[in-house]
Every structure is written in structure tokens, then in C-alpha cells.
Design a protein around this motif. Structure first.
Motif, PDB file in Angstrom:
ATOM      1  N   PHE A 240       0.825  -1.214   0.000  1.00 14.37           N
ATOM      2  CA  PHE A 240       0.000   0.000   0.000  1.00 14.37           C
ATOM      3  C   PHE A 240       0.857   1.262   0.000  1.00 14.37           C
ATOM      4  O   PHE A 240       0.389   2.345   0.387  1.00 14.37           O
ATOM      5  CB  PHE A 240      -0.935  -0.010   1.215  1.00 14.37           C
ATOM      6  N   ALA A 241       2.102   1.126  -0.435  1.00 10.56           N
ATOM      7  CA  ALA A 241       3.049   2.244  -0.408  1.00 10.56           C
ATOM      8  C   ALA A 241       2.555   3.435  -1.225  1.00 10.56           C
ATOM      9  O   ALA A 241       2.874   4.594  -0.910  1.00 10.56           O
ATOM     10  CB  ALA A 241       4.416   1.785  -0.927  1.00 10.56           C
ATOM     11  N   ASN A 242       1.780   3.196  -2.275  1.00 11.48           N
ATOM     12  CA  ASN A 242       1.293   4.296  -3.114  1.00 11.48           C
ATOM     13  C   ASN A 242       0.184   5.099  -2.446  1.00 11.48           C
ATOM     14  O   ASN A 242      -0.229   6.145  -2.964  1.00 11.48           O
ATOM     15  CB  ASN A 242       0.784   3.758  -4.459  1.00 11.48           C
ATOM     16  N   LEU A 243      -0.279   4.649  -1.274  1.00 18.43           N
ATOM     17  CA  LEU A 243      -1.382   5.334  -0.604  1.00 18.43           C
ATOM     18  C   LEU A 243      -0.970   6.045   0.680  1.00 18.43           C
ATOM     19  O   LEU A 243      -1.714   6.872   1.193  1.00 18.43           O
ATOM     20  CB  LEU A 243      -2.503   4.332  -0.279  1.00 18.43           C
ATOM     21  N   VAL A 244       0.215   5.729   1.219  1.00 13.04           N
ATOM     22  CA  VAL A 244       0.605   6.322   2.505  1.00 13.04           C
ATOM     23  C   VAL A 244       1.120   7.745   2.321  1.00 13.04           C
ATOM     24  O   VAL A 244       1.535   8.136   1.221  1.00 13.04           O
ATOM     25  CB  VAL A 244       1.676   5.459   3.220  1.00 13.04           C
ATOM     26  N   ASP A 245       1.097   8.516   3.415  1.00 16.32           N
ATOM     27  CA  ASP A 245       1.651   9.864   3.374  1.00 16.32           C
ATOM     28  C   ASP A 245       2.921   9.903   4.234  1.00 16.32           C
ATOM     29  O   ASP A 245       3.490   8.869   4.579  1.00 16.32           O
ATOM     30  CB  ASP A 245       0.624  10.907   3.830  1.00 16.32           C
ATOM     31  N   SER A 246       3.373  11.098   4.582  1.00 14.78           N
ATOM     32  CA  SER A 246       4.634  11.242   5.312  1.00 14.78           C
ATOM     33  C   SER A 246       4.589  10.603   6.697  1.00 14.78           C
ATOM     34  O   SER A 246       5.631  10.342   7.296  1.00 14.78           O
ATOM     35  CB  SER A 246       4.996  12.727   5.442  1.00 14.78           C
ATOM     36  N   SER A 247       3.396  10.347   7.218  1.00 13.12           N
ATOM     37  CA  SER A 247       3.276   9.695   8.522  1.00 13.12           C
ATOM     38  C   SER A 247       3.602   8.209   8.441  1.00 13.12           C
ATOM     39  O   SER A 247       3.801   7.556   9.469  1.00 13.12           O
ATOM     40  CB  SER A 247       1.850   9.863   9.070  1.00 13.12           C
ATOM     41  N   GLY A 248       3.626   7.671   7.226  1.00 11.71           N
ATOM     42  CA  GLY A 248       3.823   6.237   7.051  1.00 11.71           C
ATOM     43  C   GLY A 248       2.535   5.454   7.065  1.00 11.71           C
ATOM     44  O   GLY A 248       2.545   4.220   6.941  1.00 11.71           O
ATOM     45  N   PHE A 249       1.406   6.154   7.207  1.00 15.65           N
ATOM     46  CA  PHE A 249       0.099   5.513   7.252  1.00 15.65           C
ATOM     47  C   PHE A 249      -0.801   6.096   6.160  1.00 15.65           C
ATOM     48  O   PHE A 249      -0.442   7.084   5.512  1.00 15.65           O
ATOM     49  CB  PHE A 249      -0.530   5.686   8.634  1.00 15.65           C
ATOM     50  N   ILE A 250      -1.958   5.499   5.965  1.00 11.01           N
ATOM     51  CA  ILE A 250      -2.856   5.936   4.905  1.00 11.01           C
ATOM     52  C   ILE A 250      -3.696   7.112   5.401  1.00 11.01           C
ATOM     53  O   ILE A 250      -4.426   6.981   6.397  1.00 11.01           O
ATOM     54  CB  ILE A 250      -3.774   4.782   4.444  1.00 11.01           C
ATOM     55  N   PRO A 251      -3.610   8.263   4.737  1.00 13.34           N
ATOM     56  CA  PRO A 251      -4.345   9.440   5.216  1.00 13.34           C
ATOM     57  C   PRO A 251      -5.839   9.349   4.910  1.00 13.34           C
ATOM     58  O   PRO A 251      -6.242   9.030   3.794  1.00 13.34           O
ATOM     59  CB  PRO A 251      -3.700  10.594   4.432  1.00 13.34           C
ATOM     60  N   VAL A 252      -6.648   9.608   5.925  1.00 14.81           N
ATOM     61  CA  VAL A 252      -8.099   9.617   5.757  1.00 14.81           C
ATOM     62  C   VAL A 252      -8.667  10.893   6.358  1.00 14.81           C
ATOM     63  O   VAL A 252      -8.060  11.529   7.222  1.00 14.81           O
ATOM     64  CB  VAL A 252      -8.761   8.392   6.438  1.00 14.81           C
ATOM     65  N   ASP A 253      -9.847  11.246   5.898  1.00 13.45           N
ATOM     66  CA  ASP A 253     -10.624  12.297   6.552  1.00 13.45           C
ATOM     67  C   ASP A 253     -11.247  11.651   7.788  1.00 13.45           C
ATOM     68  O   ASP A 253     -12.014  10.703   7.665  1.00 13.45           O
ATOM     69  CB  ASP A 253     -11.714  12.807   5.610  1.00 13.45           C
ATOM     70  N   LYS A 254     -10.915  12.127   8.960  1.00 11.66           N
ATOM     71  CA  LYS A 254     -11.335  11.427  10.171  1.00 11.66           C
ATOM     72  C   LYS A 254     -12.848  11.460  10.396  1.00 11.66           C
ATOM     73  O   LYS A 254     -13.374  10.654  11.172  1.00 11.66           O
ATOM     74  CB  LYS A 254     -10.611  11.984  11.392  1.00 11.66           C
ATOM     75  N   LYS A 255     -13.561  12.336   9.687  1.00 16.92           N
ATOM     76  CA  LYS A 255     -15.007  12.411   9.868  1.00 16.92           C
ATOM     77  C   LYS A 255     -15.774  11.467   8.947  1.00 16.92           C
ATOM     78  O   LYS A 255     -16.934  11.151   9.208  1.00 16.92           O
ATOM     79  CB  LYS A 255     -15.499  13.851   9.659  1.00 16.92           C
ATOM     80  N   ASN A 256     -15.119  11.029   7.850  1.00 22.37           N
ATOM     81  CA  ASN A 256     -15.825  10.081   6.972  1.00 22.37           C
ATOM     82  C   ASN A 256     -14.987   8.860   6.620  1.00 22.37           C
ATOM     83  O   ASN A 256     -15.467   7.957   5.934  1.00 22.37           O
ATOM     84  CB  ASN A 256     -16.333  10.769   5.697  1.00 22.37           C
ATOM     85  N   LEU A 257     -13.722   8.823   7.069  1.00 23.69           N
ATOM     86  CA  LEU A 257     -12.824   7.678   6.908  1.00 23.69           C
ATOM     87  C   LEU A 257     -12.528   7.338   5.447  1.00 23.69           C
ATOM     88  O   LEU A 257     -12.091   6.228   5.142  1.00 23.69           O
ATOM     89  CB  LEU A 257     -13.387   6.452   7.642  1.00 23.69           C
ATOM     90  N   LYS A 258     -12.737   8.302   4.550  1.00 19.82           N
ATOM     91  CA  LYS A 258     -12.373   8.096   3.154  1.00 19.82           C
ATOM     92  C   LYS A 258     -10.908   8.464   2.941  1.00 19.82           C
ATOM     93  O   LYS A 258     -10.406   9.433   3.516  1.00 19.82           O
ATOM     94  CB  LYS A 258     -13.255   8.941   2.233  1.00 19.82           C
TER      95      LYS A 258
END
Length: 381
Positions: A240-258
Motif C-alpha cells: 500500500f506504499a502508493n497510498l501512505v503519506d509522510s506519517s507512514g500511514f494511509i491518510p483519511v478524513d477522520k469524519k468520513n474515513l475516506k
């Protein structure tokens, strides 16, 4: 026309999303769950297995026994997600298209000198270490982002209970907990003092030397041990490397989890860049209920809800005492110690399997409403 929902991962979150959507929409959706493992493991129960209080069999079930039979289970590993083409590629080269994608693959621990405590194989290794322990010094610790910040305290409390004459030290890299975690941190800190457990706050582990049974901190201090349980940081799989951001995790909108940038892709559980509330199976479960509701609302043309970050769980406090913690994005509370919360934690080893099929959702909804002081997280229809 059936909507295609692809779910990557059949852990807590993925199983809940699958079952919730099928329960709500039946044949209006085509559910495909991609999962390489044959067995689903109740990870909070690993603490009990390590200490010898539960058998491995009590915390595992076959994946196919937990997911509604109307779902398609692909026993393979997702190796690439191409959101621009609405496609997931598996290790066997199969390309699976979707209308909605839910990423709940979990994470893996970075390699460490000692076993972590998130797989059954690791649990059995730790169980053997605990069973054969005859020394006087136990160290429990962790570094970086881990799955559950309460787990090291649970291990420390239960090991002190099992070996009351030993010196138990807990290495905690967090000097000052975030405000949201302060009620829980205060309770666990107080309990540590009551049990005579030394907590080294703000101390980061630099290296672990199993041959000399020594832990070196970033300041050069050496901590010796006879038994050590050290959890290593978690990371998102390279697929899932193409989806992660600088945090090393996948960034989502915390209010809708998209997943940011994609309206048809959700990420839930440990892979997201949500760190408060911290990563636990509890928040993953609530996220899963929310995502199922969101997809359901989208298909039916209803107004979509917002996720409030709800999570709650019971925590072992040692000596048949426990704690209860509730958090959302705005507030948190911690209750205990109490034998009631110990019993709740213990009983969930059995209730967990029912929870995956929605069997205790009314209780979860009511608890969320009560502790948040607001409307129910998900309204039943």
C-alpha cells in the motif's frame, strides 16, 4: 444493479463491514473479502494466552465461519491497489474491480530482537518464555506507534500478579500523554504505583541485546532483565506504499474515513493516520460500523453520518481488577479499578465472536451515546 464492495482484510474491521452490509442490503451488494489467512485471531486475547489464562484455540476461529456465506472470500493477498482504475490486484494476478473499496488489512510489526505480541506464533513464543521464567527482573516496553498503548500496562500488571516477588519495570517512551489520553494514563499510572511497578516515562529504547539480556536506552542507560516483553513499532505493508503519506500511514478524513483524494475508498483500523484515539481493535470496530452505515446510506440515497471517533474497551488491572475507557475525538473518560470491568474484559473473549456478526451492536450504540453525551453513533433502521 448490484454494487460491488471489495474489502481487503478479514480481521475485526473487515469482518464487521462485510456482515453489516450483507445484513442491511442483502443481494443489493456483491461483497468480496480478500484475506490470505485461514484463521481470524482475537488479538486482545493474546495477553491471556501469553500468561497461560486462555488456550490458543479460544482466541481463534476460521475466517469463513465468521463471514456471512453470501460474501465471496478470496483466499489471497492484495498486493496492489489502483484506485484510479477501481482495481485491486492479488498475489495470484487476479484483478478485482469495485464500486466501493474498504482497506482494513491491518499492519505488521517492524522486526525486533524479541517477539512482539500481535500474532499467535509470537504469543506462543512469549508464553514459553513466561512459563520458563525463574528470574527476578521483568521489563515490559515498547517503541514508536503500537497497536494498543494499554497493552504494555496489562502485561506489566498481570506479570506482577503472576510473579509478585519480581521487580517489574515498564519502559514508556511517552513523557506526557496527549490530553485525550490523560484520564487513562492517570489511572494506569496510579495502578502501577499501587503494584510497585517502576515506570520509566519518556525513555526510548535504542537497542535490545537478548544474549546479554540488556536494553539500552537512547540516553545510553542500560536496563538489565531476566524476562523482557518489548513491542516493536507497526508499519503499513509495502503493497500500500502508493497510498501512505509522510506519517507512514494511509491518510483519511477522520469524519468520513475516506482515503484522501478518493470518494469511493475507505481505510479503517491500524492502517490509517488517525492516532487519537489510539490504534485499538475498539476504534476499528466502531469505524467498521460507521463505514458500513456510510456505504449503505450512499447506496440508498440517505444523508451520510459523520464518525465521531468513538472507541471503548476494558483493560486488565491485575488481581481481578479492571478499568473501562471511553474516547472519541473530543473527550475521554476512564473508570475503575473494579472487578466488574475485569469481568467485562474476561467475558469479551467469548462475546467478541458475536460482536463480529452484529450481535451486540445495540449495546455498543447505547454505550457510545451515553459516554459521548450525544446522539447514537449509528441509528438502527
Amino acid at each position: 444493479m448490484q454494487k460491488k464492495v471489495v474489502i481487503v482484510g478479514a480481521g475485526n474491521a473487515g469482518t464487521v463491514v462485510s456482515n453489516e452490509l450483507i445484513n442491511r442490503l442483502g443481494n443489493q451488494v456483491e461483497i468480496t473479502v480478500i484475506e490470505p489467512s485461514e484463521y481470524h485471531v482475537y488479538q486482545p486475547g493474546i495477553v491471556d494466552v501469553v500468561l497461560g489464562y486462555e488456550s490458543p484455540e479460544s482466541i481463534m476461529r476460521k475466517v469463513e465461519s465468521l463471514i456471512d456465506r453470501r460474501a465471496n472470500i478470496v483466499k489471497d493477498r492484495a498486493v496492489k491497489v489502483i484506485p484510479e482504475k477501481r482495481t485491486v490486484v492479488t498475489s495470484n494476478g487476479k484483478e478485482i474491480t469495485y464500486d466501493y473499496l474498504v482497506l482494513s488489512p491491518g499492519v505488521k510489526n517492524k522486526a525486533g530482537a524479541l517477539p512482539s505480541w500481535h500474532t499467535l506464533d509470537e504469543a506462543l513464543k512469549l508464553r514459553e518464555m513466561v512459563t520458563n521464567f525463574t528470574g527476578k527482573k521483568i521489563v515490559v516496553g515498547y517503541s514508536g506507534v503500537i497497536k494498543c498503548p494499554a497493552a504494555p500496562f496489562e502485561f506489566a500488571f498481570l506479570l506482577k500478579q503472576k510473579f509478585p516477588d519480581t521487580k517489574v519495570t515498564l519502559i514508556n517512551p511517552v513523557a506526557q500523554p496527549p490530553e485525550l489520553q490523560r484520564p487513562m494514563a492517570n489511572k494506569l499510572g496510579e495502578r502501577s504505583k499501587e503494584l510497585g511497578i517502576e515506570v520509566l516515562r519518556g525513555v526510548k529504547i535504542s537497542s535490545v541485546d537478548p544474549s546479554n539480556k540488556t536494553i539500552v536506552t537512547d540516553e545510553g542507560k542500560k536496563v538489565e532483565y531476566d524476562l523482557a516483553l518489548i513491542d516493536s513499532p507497526i508499519q503499513v505493508g509495502e503493497e500500500f506504499a502508493n497510498l501512505v503519506d509522510s506519517s507512514g500511514f494511509i491518510p483519511v478524513d477522520k469524519k468520513n474515513l475516506k482515503v484522501k483524494g478518493f470518494d469511493d475508498v475507505y481505510a479503517i483500523g491500524d492502517v490509517t493516520n488517525i492516532f487519537l484515539p489510539p490504534k485499538t481493535g475498539a476504534i476499528a470496530h466502531y469505524e467498521a460500523i460507521y463505514v458500513a452505515e456510510s456505504i449503505f446510506s450512499d447506496i440508498m440515497g440517505y444523508e451520510k453520518p459523520e464518525f465521531d471517533g468513538s472507541a471503548m474497551c476494558a483493560i486488565y488491572g491485575g488481581y481481578r481488577n479492571g478499568y473501562f475507557v471511553y474516547m472519541n475525538y473530543e473527550k475521554s473518560s476512564a473508570l475503575g479499578p473494579s472487578t466488574l470491568f475485569y469481568s467485562a474484559k474476561k467475558s469479551f473473549t467469548s462475546l467478541y465472536w458475536l460482536s463480529l456478526k452484529g450481535g451486540i451492536n445495540p449495546i455498543l450504540h447505547a454505550a457510545s451515546k451515553y459516554f459521548s453525551g450525544g446522539p447514537q453513533l449509528i441509528k438502527s433502521r
